[in-house]
Design a protein around this motif. Sequence first.
Motif, mmCIF file in Angstrom:
data_model
loop_
_atom_site.group_PDB
_atom_site.id
_atom_site.type_symbol
_atom_site.label_atom_id
_atom_site.label_comp_id
_atom_site.label_asym_id
_atom_site.label_seq_id
_atom_site.Cartn_x
_atom_site.Cartn_y
_atom_site.Cartn_z
ATOM 1 N N ALA A 130 0.842 -1.196 0.000
ATOM 2 C CA ALA A 130 0.000 0.000 0.000
ATOM 3 C C ALA A 130 0.874 1.242 0.000
ATOM 4 N N LEU A 131 0.457 2.244 -0.763
ATOM 5 C CA LEU A 131 1.259 3.453 -0.925
ATOM 6 C C LEU A 131 0.881 4.546 0.050
ATOM 7 N N PHE A 213 5.821 -3.311 12.232
ATOM 8 C CA PHE A 213 5.539 -1.901 12.480
ATOM 9 C C PHE A 213 6.696 -1.017 12.011
ATOM 10 N N ASP A 214 7.923 -1.436 12.279
ATOM 11 C CA ASP A 214 9.083 -0.627 11.887
ATOM 12 C C ASP A 214 9.344 -0.652 10.389
ATOM 13 N N ASP A 215 8.675 -1.533 9.661
ATOM 14 C CA ASP A 215 8.875 -1.616 8.221
ATOM 15 C C ASP A 215 7.878 -0.771 7.435
ATOM 16 N N VAL A 216 6.899 -0.222 8.117
ATOM 17 C CA VAL A 216 5.896 0.603 7.437
ATOM 18 C C VAL A 216 6.505 1.988 7.201
ATOM 19 N N THR A 217 6.676 2.340 5.936
ATOM 20 C CA THR A 217 7.258 3.639 5.579
ATOM 21 C C THR A 217 6.302 4.497 4.744
ATOM 22 N N ALA A 218 5.180 3.928 4.319
ATOM 23 C CA ALA A 218 4.199 4.705 3.559
ATOM 24 C C ALA A 218 3.552 5.739 4.478
ATOM 25 N N PRO A 219 3.146 6.876 3.937
ATOM 26 C CA PRO A 219 2.537 7.912 4.787
ATOM 27 C C PRO A 219 1.223 7.456 5.401
ATOM 28 N N ALA A 246 7.175 5.793 9.509
ATOM 29 C CA ALA A 246 6.173 6.323 8.574
ATOM 30 C C ALA A 246 5.940 7.809 8.833
ATOM 31 N N PRO A 247 5.820 8.612 7.773
ATOM 32 C CA PRO A 247 5.391 10.003 7.966
ATOM 33 C C PRO A 247 3.933 9.987 8.447
ATOM 34 N N VAL A 248 3.686 10.556 9.614
ATOM 35 C CA VAL A 248 2.357 10.486 10.228
ATOM 36 C C VAL A 248 1.792 11.889 10.406
ATOM 37 N N GLU A 249 0.531 12.046 10.049
ATOM 38 C CA GLU A 249 -0.168 13.319 10.209
ATOM 39 C C GLU A 249 -1.493 13.068 10.916
#
Length: 296
Positions: A130-131, A213-219, A246-249
Amino acid sequence: MTGHDVRTESLTIRARDGYPLAAHAVVPERPKAAVLISSGTGFPKEFYTRIAEHGAARGFACLLYDYRGIGGSVPESLRGFKADMTIWGRRDMPAAIDAAGALAPGKPLFTVGHSVGGHLIGFAPNADKALAHAFVNVGSGYWGKHAAHYKPQALFFWLAYGPACLAALGHIPGGGLWGGTALPKGVFTQWRRWCFQPDYFCGELPDLRPNWFDDVTAPIRSWGMTDDPIANRASTPDLLRLYSRAPVEEIWLDPAELGQTVIGHQGLFTRKGEAFWPKPFDWFEEVMDRGEATGP
């Protein structure tokens, strides 16, 4: 909203261990992307039909599914049935990710996760397909960070109602004081244990391997409601910080912004939340427009 010819289809997905999962696809004639919509605990896939239809009308092929032991994926008997949330994440969600991607081959894949649907991303070994991930009402379940008015209800469920149901039936029945679908015993007991730990399942992660969890890099863009008693400003950061790379907003909405007085933990997927439905798909289109998205 862009008009698209849309077909709907009921299908069966085979989880990573072969268990059959009930699913429902809402697919436009020429999809520009695929979206996997993952349910909150105790919510059947049909609860998310409206937002899926909205997405399909805009060109997104949407897949809804039931985790094992829930809704259409319930076995003949829940007594003794083996299921918990890590199984949902490691075996059920990965199969759903693959099935969603197959609805729009070569196109971008995104996810929408409600409540535990956002927790499970870190337990899915193929979440990197997933992107971008849209989280909705996603936060730690630690009872101590619930809104004050909600704590008595939560404690009654965990300490009285739930144990009584397990003693009598071997599972949590659907409806009644619980209000959701039936829950397998393993889901309830694991969830209860986590909800009594201030760090939720974070402290257990070394024992909850494998996880990604540490491998998730998609926003990740996380939408929360200011009147949500569970996934609130206190509990949401505790969950989001697990996705350390991951970039989190975080985006917080007041019910009045959506023309409502009350939304709560699940109202964004009902008619009350209709003004919200475009937001995840608007963001997915922004990701594609920036050229960040290519097919998996």
